[in-house]
Write an enzyme that holds these catalytic residues in place. Structure first.
Site, PDB file in Angstrom:
ATOM      1  N   ASP A  30      26.455  71.246  40.455  1.00 55.81           N
ATOM      2  CA  ASP A  30      27.960  70.643  39.795  1.00 55.81           C
ATOM      3  C   ASP A  30      28.607  71.728  39.408  1.00 55.81           C
ATOM      4  O   ASP A  30      28.367  72.715  39.018  1.00 55.81           O
ATOM      5  CB  ASP A  30      27.030  69.893  38.473  1.00 55.81           C
ATOM      6  CG  ASP A  30      27.954  69.184  37.960  1.00 55.81           C
ATOM      7  OD1 ASP A  30      27.616  67.758  37.926  1.00 55.81           O
ATOM      8  OD2 ASP A  30      29.215  69.276  37.375  1.00 55.81           O
ATOM      9  N   ILE A  31      29.916  71.398  39.582  1.00 57.15           N
ATOM     10  CA  ILE A  31      31.107  72.049  39.370  1.00 57.15           C
ATOM     11  C   ILE A  31      30.989  72.460  38.113  1.00 57.15           C
ATOM     12  O   ILE A  31      31.783  73.537  37.393  1.00 57.15           O
ATOM     13  CB  ILE A  31      32.435  71.480  39.864  1.00 57.15           C
ATOM     14  CG1 ILE A  31      33.162  72.613  40.290  1.00 57.15           C
ATOM     15  CG2 ILE A  31      32.987  70.600  39.144  1.00 57.15           C
ATOM     16  CD1 ILE A  31      34.726  72.388  41.026  1.00 57.15           C
ATOM     17  N   ASN A  86      24.282  58.077  36.028  1.00 55.64           N
ATOM     18  CA  ASN A  86      25.423  57.421  35.070  1.00 55.64           C
ATOM     19  C   ASN A  86      26.053  56.275  35.854  1.00 55.64           C
ATOM     20  O   ASN A  86      26.380  56.087  36.948  1.00 55.64           O
ATOM     21  CB  ASN A  86      26.558  58.324  34.793  1.00 55.64           C
ATOM     22  CG  ASN A  86      25.956  59.534  33.734  1.00 55.64           C
ATOM     23  OD1 ASN A  86      25.128  59.115  32.713  1.00 55.64           O
ATOM     24  ND2 ASN A  86      26.264  60.626  34.016  1.00 55.64           N
ATOM     25  N   GLN A  93      30.390  57.051  33.659  1.00 57.75           N
ATOM     26  CA  GLN A  93      30.592  57.397  35.258  1.00 57.75           C
ATOM     27  C   GLN A  93      31.847  58.036  35.707  1.00 57.75           C
ATOM     28  O   GLN A  93      32.856  57.227  35.397  1.00 57.75           O
ATOM     29  CB  GLN A  93      29.894  56.493  36.179  1.00 57.75           C
ATOM     30  CG  GLN A  93      29.908  56.491  37.725  1.00 57.75           C
ATOM     31  CD  GLN A  93      29.408  55.587  38.527  1.00 57.75           C
ATOM     32  OE1 GLN A  93      28.919  54.467  38.071  1.00 57.75           O
ATOM     33  NE2 GLN A  93      29.021  55.876  39.745  1.00 57.75           N
ATOM     34  N   HIS A  99      25.033  58.905  42.739  1.00 56.21           N
ATOM     35  CA  HIS A  99      24.647  60.281  42.606  1.00 56.21           C
ATOM     36  C   HIS A  99      23.707  60.671  41.559  1.00 56.21           C
ATOM     37  O   HIS A  99      23.575  60.024  40.476  1.00 56.21           O
ATOM     38  CB  HIS A  99      25.713  61.525  42.582  1.00 56.21           C
ATOM     39  CG  HIS A  99      26.525  61.080  41.423  1.00 56.21           C
ATOM     40  ND1 HIS A  99      27.736  60.446  41.359  1.00 56.21           N
ATOM     41  CD2 HIS A  99      26.578  61.825  40.264  1.00 56.21           C
ATOM     42  CE1 HIS A  99      28.110  60.605  40.201  1.00 56.21           C
ATOM     43  NE2 HIS A  99      27.586  61.359  39.470  1.00 56.21           N
ATOM     44  N   HIS A 101      22.014  63.280  39.100  1.00 59.30           N
ATOM     45  CA  HIS A 101      21.943  64.550  38.478  1.00 59.30           C
ATOM     46  C   HIS A 101      20.469  65.207  38.142  1.00 59.30           C
ATOM     47  O   HIS A 101      19.558  64.361  37.650  1.00 59.30           O
ATOM     48  CB  HIS A 101      22.597  64.671  36.848  1.00 59.30           C
ATOM     49  CG  HIS A 101      24.001  64.219  36.956  1.00 59.30           C
ATOM     50  ND1 HIS A 101      24.953  64.901  36.791  1.00 59.30           N
ATOM     51  CD2 HIS A 101      24.489  62.733  36.860  1.00 59.30           C
ATOM     52  CE1 HIS A 101      26.143  64.168  36.879  1.00 59.30           C
ATOM     53  NE2 HIS A 101      25.954  62.960  36.921  1.00 59.30           N
TER      54      HIS A 101
HETATM   55  P1  AMP Z   1      29.123  61.384  36.497  1.00 63.76           P
HETATM   56  O1  AMP Z   1      30.156  61.587  35.285  1.00 63.76           O
HETATM   57  O2  AMP Z   1      27.832  60.959  36.508  1.00 63.76           O
HETATM   58  O3  AMP Z   1      29.946  60.479  37.488  1.00 63.76           O
HETATM   59  O4  AMP Z   1      29.199  62.811  37.282  1.00 63.76           O
HETATM   60  C1  AMP Z   1      30.061  63.333  38.121  1.00 63.76           C
HETATM   61  C2  AMP Z   1      29.844  64.652  38.272  1.00 63.76           C
HETATM   62  O5  AMP Z   1      30.527  65.247  39.386  1.00 63.76           O
HETATM   63  C3  AMP Z   1      30.283  65.497  36.977  1.00 63.76           C
HETATM   64  O6  AMP Z   1      29.200  66.132  36.236  1.00 63.76           O
HETATM   65  C4  AMP Z   1      31.218  66.700  37.630  1.00 63.76           C
HETATM   66  O7  AMP Z   1      31.064  67.950  36.875  1.00 63.76           O
HETATM   67  C5  AMP Z   1      30.634  66.774  39.125  1.00 63.76           C
HETATM   68  N1  AMP Z   1      31.720  67.087  39.996  1.00 63.76           N
HETATM   69  C6  AMP Z   1      33.269  66.632  40.034  1.00 63.76           C
HETATM   70  N2  AMP Z   1      33.799  67.069  40.978  1.00 63.76           N
HETATM   71  C7  AMP Z   1      32.983  67.987  41.792  1.00 63.76           C
HETATM   72  C8  AMP Z   1      33.015  68.835  42.742  1.00 63.76           C
HETATM   73  N3  AMP Z   1      34.180  68.966  43.535  1.00 63.76           N
HETATM   74  N4  AMP Z   1      31.746  69.504  43.084  1.00 63.76           N
HETATM   75  C9  AMP Z   1      30.835  69.483  42.321  1.00 63.76           C
HETATM   76  N5  AMP Z   1      30.678  68.539  41.072  1.00 63.76           N
HETATM   77  C10 AMP Z   1      31.823  67.964  40.939  1.00 63.76           C
END
Ligand code: AMP
Ligand code: ZN
Length: 120
Positions: A30-31, A86, A93, A99, A101
């Site tokens: 996760d970024i 989420n 979300q 996806h 986590h």
């Molecule tokens: P959610 O809030 O459950 O939809 O989770 C989305 C997740 O994607 C968050 O934890 C972000 O930090 C992660 N995210 C968004 N863009 C990227 C990316 N380019 N690479 C890796 N993780 C990402």
């Protein structure tokens, strides 16, 4: 989906730190990590919600979950991990491609899902 960030990561159009890939999913870092170890396991098929899943999607998601269990020790999650999906607005979300986590590498007692662990 053309405007989906995770579809772009799957296609290699956006860089990511990838730990695993097979025909059904990728696992990336996760970024914005919310724990010492924070991975995203992303099914390759684009759909937003649990409730959008077909029967075949459900079978494939089950296969992905089994694989995650197998891979956990090699991801540094041998002491356990939290598994979060989420779904929808109330869960906040933010990426509309289903996806999972995977959070771990520490005791998660004080883990705040919306707080970047690196900034605490
Ligand atoms: P959610 O809030 O459950 O939809 O989770 C989305 C997740 O994607 C968050 O934890 C972000 O930090 C992660 N995210 C968004 N863009 C990227 C990316 N380019 N690479 C890796 N993780 C990402
Ligand atoms: Zn997508």
């Amino acid at each position: 989906m053309d405007d989906c960030i995770f579809c772009k990561i799957i296609k290699g159009e956006i860089p990511s730190k990838k730990f695993y890939e097979d025909e059904l999913m990728i696992i990336i870092e996760d970024i914005s990590p919310k724990a010492e170890k924070h991975y995203l396991a992303i099914p390759k098929k684009h759909y937003k919600l649990f409730t959008d899943m077909t029967e075949e999607d459900g079978i494939n998601l089950g296969k992905c979950i089994r694989k995650i269990g197998e891979l956990a020790p090699s991801l540094g999650l041998e002491n356990g991990f939290r598994f979060v999906i989420n779904q929808g607005d109330d869960a906040e979300q933010t990426v509309f491609h289903l996806h999972m986590h995977l959070l771990g590498g520490q005791k998660l007692t004080s883990c705040d899902f919306r707080k970047n662990a690196k900034k605490q």
